[in-house]
Design a protein around this motif. Sequence first.
Motif, PDB file in Angstrom:
ATOM      1  N   UNK A   9       0.838  -1.192   0.000  1.00 53.24           N
ATOM      2  CA  UNK A   9       0.000   0.000   0.000  1.00 53.24           C
ATOM      3  C   UNK A   9       0.875   1.245   0.000  1.00 53.24           C
ATOM      4  N   UNK A  10       0.419   2.261  -0.731  1.00 58.58           N
ATOM      5  CA  UNK A  10       1.076   3.560  -0.634  1.00 58.58           C
ATOM      6  C   UNK A  10       0.017   4.649  -0.705  1.00 58.58           C
ATOM      7  N   UNK A  11       0.438   5.872  -0.498  1.00 56.23           N
ATOM      8  CA  UNK A  11      -0.518   6.982  -0.453  1.00 56.23           C
ATOM      9  C   UNK A  11      -0.604   7.747  -1.769  1.00 56.23           C
ATOM     10  N   UNK A  12       0.100   7.304  -2.805  1.00 55.51           N
ATOM     11  CA  UNK A  12       0.071   7.997  -4.091  1.00 55.51           C
ATOM     12  C   UNK A  12      -1.209   7.638  -4.848  1.00 55.51           C
ATOM     13  N   UNK A  13      -1.900   8.606  -5.457  1.00 59.30           N
ATOM     14  CA  UNK A  13      -3.179   8.324  -6.112  1.00 59.30           C
ATOM     15  C   UNK A  13      -3.061   7.616  -7.459  1.00 59.30           C
ATOM     16  N   UNK A  14      -1.888   7.574  -8.073  1.00 56.59           N
ATOM     17  CA  UNK A  14      -1.731   6.937  -9.383  1.00 56.59           C
ATOM     18  C   UNK A  14      -2.063   5.457  -9.299  1.00 56.59           C
ATOM     19  N   UNK A  15      -2.940   4.999 -10.181  1.00 57.50           N
ATOM     20  CA  UNK A  15      -3.302   3.581 -10.230  1.00 57.50           C
ATOM     21  C   UNK A  15      -2.569   2.943 -11.406  1.00 57.50           C
ATOM     22  N   UNK A  16      -1.569   2.113 -11.151  1.00 54.02           N
ATOM     23  CA  UNK A  16      -0.779   1.541 -12.247  1.00 54.02           C
ATOM     24  C   UNK A  16      -1.569   0.515 -13.044  1.00 54.02           C
ATOM     25  N   UNK A  17      -1.124   0.326 -14.272  1.00 52.88           N
ATOM     26  CA  UNK A  17      -1.688  -0.710 -15.144  1.00 52.88           C
ATOM     27  C   UNK A  17      -0.535  -1.606 -15.587  1.00 52.88           C
ATOM     28  N   UNK A  18      -0.847  -2.876 -15.777  1.00 52.77           N
ATOM     29  CA  UNK A  18       0.176  -3.796 -16.261  1.00 52.77           C
ATOM     30  C   UNK A  18       0.477  -3.447 -17.711  1.00 52.77           C
ATOM     31  N   UNK A  19       1.706  -3.038 -17.981  1.00 47.17           N
ATOM     32  CA  UNK A  19       2.098  -2.676 -19.333  1.00 47.17           C
ATOM     33  C   UNK A  19       2.249  -3.925 -20.182  1.00 47.17           C
TER      34      UNK A  19
END
Length: 91
Positions: A9-19
């Motif tokens: 868990x982190x506090x950054x709002x970016x939601x990564x996608x599997x490239x």
Amino acid sequence: ADWIRVSVEDSHPYRPKALERDYAQTGGRGLLLVREITLEAGGTCDVEHTASGGKIVWALLPLTPDAVVVSALTPVSQEERGPATSPRPAP
């Protein structure tokens, strides 16, 4: 008893996608690796937003070959998840 849930868990709002696989790229493969290893093991993984605006990347992995695969779209109860793998510091 047949599954383990691992999460970060982190506090950054970016939601990564599997490239997609791009052998010319030198970074950005973390979620792709998590997804591929999890699927190969017969598990599932996803990224969820937290109430505080961050995100949790999690993977649910079978501990036994007889475990039933759970869809990423199927909610997993807290009892099935078990205790968190690492406690979060109090705000």
